[in-house]
Scaffold this motif. Structure first.
Motif, PDB file in Angstrom:
ATOM      1  N   LEU A 181       6.218 -81.780  70.586  1.00 58.51           N
ATOM      2  CA  LEU A 181       6.026 -81.302  71.835  1.00 58.51           C
ATOM      3  C   LEU A 181       4.469 -81.364  71.677  1.00 58.51           C
ATOM      4  CD1 LEU A 181       7.435 -79.710  74.223  1.00 58.51           C
ATOM      5  CD2 LEU A 181       6.833 -77.449  73.240  1.00 58.51           C
ATOM      6  N   THR A 182       4.045 -82.361  73.233  1.00 59.99           N
ATOM      7  CA  THR A 182       2.341 -82.189  73.354  1.00 59.99           C
ATOM      8  C   THR A 182       1.869 -81.514  74.623  1.00 59.99           C
ATOM      9  OG1 THR A 182       2.857 -84.068  73.942  1.00 59.99           O
ATOM     10  CG2 THR A 182       1.794 -83.600  71.709  1.00 59.99           C
ATOM     11  N   SER A 183       0.450 -81.363  75.363  1.00 66.85           N
ATOM     12  CA  SER A 183       0.370 -81.016  76.036  1.00 66.85           C
ATOM     13  C   SER A 183       0.788 -82.393  77.106  1.00 66.85           C
ATOM     14  CB  SER A 183      -0.589 -80.540  76.519  1.00 66.85           C
ATOM     15  OG  SER A 183      -0.916 -78.818  75.741  1.00 66.85           O
ATOM     16  N   ASP A 184       0.930 -83.330  76.754  1.00 66.92           N
ATOM     17  CA  ASP A 184       0.659 -84.886  77.135  1.00 66.92           C
ATOM     18  C   ASP A 184       1.667 -84.935  78.029  1.00 66.92           C
ATOM     19  OD1 ASP A 184      -0.676 -87.291  78.236  1.00 66.92           O
ATOM     20  OD2 ASP A 184       0.462 -88.186  76.870  1.00 66.92           O
ATOM     21  N   LEU A 185       2.519 -85.084  77.268  1.00 69.96           N
ATOM     22  CA  LEU A 185       3.872 -85.528  77.256  1.00 69.96           C
ATOM     23  C   LEU A 185       4.334 -83.943  78.255  1.00 69.96           C
ATOM     24  CD1 LEU A 185       6.872 -86.816  76.259  1.00 69.96           C
ATOM     25  CD2 LEU A 185       7.242 -84.806  74.683  1.00 69.96           C
ATOM     26  N   ILE A 186       4.130 -83.046  78.187  1.00 75.39           N
ATOM     27  CA  ILE A 186       5.021 -82.405  79.235  1.00 75.39           C
ATOM     28  C   ILE A 186       4.272 -82.736  80.525  1.00 75.39           C
ATOM     29  CG2 ILE A 186       4.666 -79.790  80.378  1.00 75.39           C
ATOM     30  CD1 ILE A 186       4.183 -78.758  77.899  1.00 75.39           C
ATOM     31  N   VAL A 187       2.489 -82.873  80.435  1.00 75.26           N
ATOM     32  CA  VAL A 187       2.206 -83.372  82.249  1.00 75.26           C
ATOM     33  C   VAL A 187       2.723 -84.771  82.535  1.00 75.26           C
ATOM     34  CG1 VAL A 187      -0.340 -84.150  82.922  1.00 75.26           C
ATOM     35  CG2 VAL A 187      -0.115 -82.323  81.935  1.00 75.26           C
ATOM     36  N   ARG A 188       2.734 -86.103  81.854  1.00 75.70           N
ATOM     37  CA  ARG A 188       3.681 -86.771  81.818  1.00 75.70           C
ATOM     38  C   ARG A 188       4.894 -87.159  82.402  1.00 75.70           C
ATOM     39  NH1 ARG A 188       4.592 -91.067  77.725  1.00 75.70           N
ATOM     40  NH2 ARG A 188       2.893 -89.961  76.754  1.00 75.70           N
ATOM     41  N   THR A 189       5.974 -85.359  82.013  1.00 75.53           N
ATOM     42  CA  THR A 189       6.986 -85.904  82.788  1.00 75.53           C
ATOM     43  C   THR A 189       6.990 -85.352  83.829  1.00 75.53           C
ATOM     44  OG1 THR A 189       7.978 -85.126  80.715  1.00 75.53           O
ATOM     45  CG2 THR A 189      10.000 -84.189  81.641  1.00 75.53           C
ATOM     46  N   GLY A 190       5.827 -84.116  84.023  1.00 77.62           N
ATOM     47  CA  GLY A 190       5.735 -83.561  85.423  1.00 77.62           C
ATOM     48  C   GLY A 190       5.768 -84.499  86.872  1.00 77.62           C
ATOM     49  N   ARG A 191       5.267 -84.571  85.944  1.00 76.91           N
ATOM     50  CA  ARG A 191       4.404 -85.952  87.615  1.00 76.91           C
ATOM     51  C   ARG A 191       5.267 -86.480  87.425  1.00 76.91           C
ATOM     52  NH1 ARG A 191      -1.280 -87.514  83.789  1.00 76.91           N
ATOM     53  NH2 ARG A 191      -3.125 -85.643  85.177  1.00 76.91           N
ATOM     54  N   ILE A 192       5.875 -87.582  86.832  1.00 84.12           N
ATOM     55  CA  ILE A 192       7.066 -88.117  86.744  1.00 84.12           C
ATOM     56  C   ILE A 192       8.410 -87.774  87.841  1.00 84.12           C
ATOM     57  CG2 ILE A 192       9.825 -89.387  85.556  1.00 84.12           C
ATOM     58  CD1 ILE A 192       7.341 -90.478  83.169  1.00 84.12           C
ATOM     59  N   VAL A 193       8.494 -86.404  87.229  1.00 84.10           N
ATOM     60  CA  VAL A 193      10.244 -85.452  88.269  1.00 84.10           C
ATOM     61  C   VAL A 193       9.590 -84.723  89.637  1.00 84.10           C
ATOM     62  CG1 VAL A 193      10.330 -82.748  88.070  1.00 84.10           C
ATOM     63  CG2 VAL A 193      10.690 -84.735  85.448  1.00 84.10           C
ATOM     64  N   THR A 225       2.669 -69.804  69.211  1.00 83.22           N
ATOM     65  CA  THR A 225       1.715 -69.487  69.961  1.00 83.22           C
ATOM     66  C   THR A 225       2.038 -70.582  71.213  1.00 83.22           C
ATOM     67  OG1 THR A 225       0.913 -71.142  68.265  1.00 83.22           O
ATOM     68  CG2 THR A 225      -0.407 -68.380  68.320  1.00 83.22           C
ATOM     69  N   GLU A 226       2.329 -71.604  70.462  1.00 85.19           N
ATOM     70  CA  GLU A 226       2.716 -72.850  71.628  1.00 85.19           C
ATOM     71  C   GLU A 226       2.486 -72.935  72.866  1.00 85.19           C
ATOM     72  OE1 GLU A 226       4.946 -72.814  67.433  1.00 85.19           O
ATOM     73  OE2 GLU A 226       4.543 -71.884  68.970  1.00 85.19           O
ATOM     74  N   ASP A 227       3.108 -71.599  73.943  1.00 89.01           N
ATOM     75  CA  ASP A 227       2.815 -71.246  74.788  1.00 89.01           C
ATOM     76  C   ASP A 227       1.335 -71.432  75.678  1.00 89.01           C
ATOM     77  OD1 ASP A 227       6.218 -70.615  75.486  1.00 89.01           O
ATOM     78  OD2 ASP A 227       5.567 -69.283  74.163  1.00 89.01           O
ATOM     79  N   GLN A 228       0.327 -70.822  74.849  1.00 86.37           N
ATOM     80  CA  GLN A 228      -0.822 -70.102  75.392  1.00 86.37           C
ATOM     81  C   GLN A 228      -1.254 -72.578  74.529  1.00 86.37           C
ATOM     82  OE1 GLN A 228      -1.281 -66.786  73.025  1.00 86.37           O
ATOM     83  NE2 GLN A 228      -2.127 -65.861  74.516  1.00 86.37           N
ATOM     84  N   SER A 229      -1.221 -72.828  73.977  1.00 82.86           N
ATOM     85  CA  SER A 229      -1.713 -73.804  73.743  1.00 82.86           C
ATOM     86  C   SER A 229      -1.242 -75.229  74.223  1.00 82.86           C
ATOM     87  CB  SER A 229      -2.011 -73.775  72.145  1.00 82.86           C
ATOM     88  OG  SER A 229      -0.890 -73.705  70.799  1.00 82.86           O
ATOM     89  N   ILE A 230      -0.250 -75.039  74.241  1.00 86.45           N
ATOM     90  CA  ILE A 230       0.368 -77.143  74.912  1.00 86.45           C
ATOM     91  C   ILE A 230       0.505 -76.497  76.570  1.00 86.45           C
ATOM     92  CG2 ILE A 230       2.615 -78.101  74.344  1.00 86.45           C
ATOM     93  CD1 ILE A 230       2.110 -77.687  71.178  1.00 86.45           C
ATOM     94  N   ILE A 231       1.590 -75.516  75.802  1.00 86.03           N
ATOM     95  CA  ILE A 231       2.751 -75.495  77.960  1.00 86.03           C
ATOM     96  C   ILE A 231       1.394 -75.329  79.074  1.00 86.03           C
ATOM     97  CG2 ILE A 231       4.877 -74.910  79.190  1.00 86.03           C
ATOM     98  CD1 ILE A 231       5.749 -74.123  76.454  1.00 86.03           C
ATOM     99  N   ALA A 232       0.875 -74.039  78.610  1.00 85.84           N
ATOM    100  CA  ALA A 232      -0.174 -73.069  79.973  1.00 85.84           C
ATOM    101  C   ALA A 232      -1.738 -74.215  79.555  1.00 85.84           C
ATOM    102  CB  ALA A 232      -1.074 -72.074  79.163  1.00 85.84           C
ATOM    103  N   PRO A 233      -1.744 -75.179  79.517  1.00 85.03           N
ATOM    104  CA  PRO A 233      -2.844 -76.235  79.868  1.00 85.03           C
ATOM    105  C   PRO A 233      -2.126 -77.583  80.304  1.00 85.03           C
ATOM    106  CG  PRO A 233      -3.090 -75.642  77.495  1.00 85.03           C
ATOM    107  CD  PRO A 233      -2.164 -75.408  77.718  1.00 85.03           C
ATOM    108  N   ALA A 234      -1.165 -77.586  79.940  1.00 78.89           N
ATOM    109  CA  ALA A 234       0.046 -78.859  80.509  1.00 78.89           C
ATOM    110  C   ALA A 234      -0.277 -77.930  82.161  1.00 78.89           C
ATOM    111  CB  ALA A 234       1.037 -79.347  79.902  1.00 78.89           C
ATOM    112  N   VAL A 235       0.792 -77.345  82.219  1.00 79.01           N
ATOM    113  CA  VAL A 235       0.778 -76.410  83.890  1.00 79.01           C
ATOM    114  C   VAL A 235      -1.101 -76.138  84.924  1.00 79.01           C
ATOM    115  CG1 VAL A 235       1.594 -74.598  84.934  1.00 79.01           C
ATOM    116  CG2 VAL A 235       2.846 -75.264  82.886  1.00 79.01           C
ATOM    117  N   ALA A 236      -1.621 -76.624  84.052  1.00 77.82           N
ATOM    118  CA  ALA A 236      -3.110 -76.084  84.071  1.00 77.82           C
ATOM    119  C   ALA A 236      -3.402 -77.866  85.360  1.00 77.82           C
ATOM    120  CB  ALA A 236      -3.908 -75.846  83.872  1.00 77.82           C
ATOM    121  N   ILE A 237      -3.342 -78.895  84.285  1.00 73.67           N
ATOM    122  CA  ILE A 237      -3.786 -80.444  84.558  1.00 73.67           C
ATOM    123  C   ILE A 237      -2.151 -80.291  85.903  1.00 73.67           C
ATOM    124  CG2 ILE A 237      -3.310 -82.326  84.159  1.00 73.67           C
ATOM    125  CD1 ILE A 237      -3.840 -81.880  81.366  1.00 73.67           C
TER     126      ILE A 237
END
Length: 335
Positions: A181-193, A225-237
């Protein structure tokens, strides 16, 4: 007349043939969009006999399937015969299933079909035959490279009228899902969705809800810590992209009725976090949709059900929903 949907055979020994036959038999009262089954007319005729169903089948091409659909189930041949009995995969199972998928993708890429609808496959049967992909989704992504030479990033969405969910990581052991799980993967997924909900489902401004990974979305770091360090930055992007998105949200409060009204799709961090709620809410009529491909693909949200294949007890509701949604997405994409 509009183009028909390309429906794959799926695992021949499973319930795919059963529900395809059941859907066609109910075509008039349900006003189903035209589809053709890619497989073997002799095999389908024999399965109908086992089921005690009276159907007409017609060998067809993709181009004339829509015209034939009212009077006969159109069958487009692959040249590979299936011989498996209900509940008992044999050496023909994997080649027949794979050929059907390849043919469906070729038809939709060439413009002969409006969308691909896939019946369930048995991964264990395919793996024993040397199939190298984790599942349908990844195989479809590779086949779609024929469009522009690149393999897209496929996103699995489970859709129903009550709830739509996307797992960021899919068919992985939980420890591997967390590791990947990475911020990049979350961002890529969110953009496609967001892009596909707008382009293919006609939602002008999709609302996305992104779950946390840990209980209570990490409880400010005390439960991970993953919610703060990985997911929250992806949401911000994603928010900077102009996407209507919230998160990370505690997963245990995202799926009750009032919460579901606040978003169009829930993006979750791993497989069961997404699939447990939708299979609880919409087990019989959920639809598997692959986003991010250069064509439309839907599928029933269930497996091969070897134990009831050939008995007449298979419920075609999810396939019917998949056919309807594929036609709806094709129509939205053409406008």
């Amino acid at each position: 007349m509009s183009k028909a949907l390309a429906l794959t055979l799926g695992e021949p020994a499973g319930i795919g043939p059963d529900i395809a036959i059941a859907a066609w038999l109910n075509r008039r009262e349900l006003d189903l969009p035209a589809f053709y089954l890619i497989g073997d007319s002799a095999f389908i005729t024999e399965r109908a006999r086992v089921l005690g169903a009276t159907i007409a089948v017609a060998d067809a091409s993709a181009e004339d399937a829509a015209e034939l659909f009212a009077d006969a189930l159109p069958i487009v041949k692959t040249g590979i015969a299936a011989t498996a009995k209900p509940g008992h995969p044999d050496d023909s199972s994997a080649p027949a299933a794979i050929a059907s998928i390849r043919h469906a993708v070729a038809d939709v890429i060439s413009g002969r079909a409006s969308a691909v609808v896939t019946n369930p496959i048995a991964k264990s049967v395919l793996y024993r035959a040397g199939f190298s992909h984790p599942g349908h989704t990844e195989f479809l992504a590779q086949l779609s490279a024929a469009v522009n030479g690149t393999v897209p990033h496929p996103v699995m969405m489970l859709w129903s009228h009550e709830l739509a969910v996307v797992p960021v990581t899919i068919h992985l052991p939980l420890r591997d899902a967390i590791a990947q799980l990475t911020s990049d993967l979350i961002v890529r997924t969110g953009r496609i969705v967001a892009a596909d909900l707008k382009a293919r489902l006609g939602i002008a401004r999709p609302r996305l809800a992104i779950s946390g990974l840990n209980p209570h979305a990490g409880e400010d770091g005390t439960l991970g810590t993953e919610d703060q360090s990985i997911i929250a930055p992806a949401v911000a992007i994603l928010q900077q992209d102009g996407i209507d998105v919230r998160g990370p949200l505690p997963a245990d409060t995202m799926f009750h009725e009032a919460a579901r009204k606040t978003y169009d799709c829930a993006i979750c961090m791993y497989h069961d976090q997404a699939l447990i709620p939708i299979k609880t809410i919409a087990f019989d009529d959920g639809v598997n949709v692959t986003l991010g491909l250069p064509f439309i693909r839907t599928s029933p949200d269930h497996g091969t059900a070897f134990d009831i294949a050939g008995t007449g007890r298979a419920n075609p509701s999810s396939l019917i929903a998949a056919l309807r949604l594929a036609a709806q997405m094709a129509a939205a994409s053409s406008t």
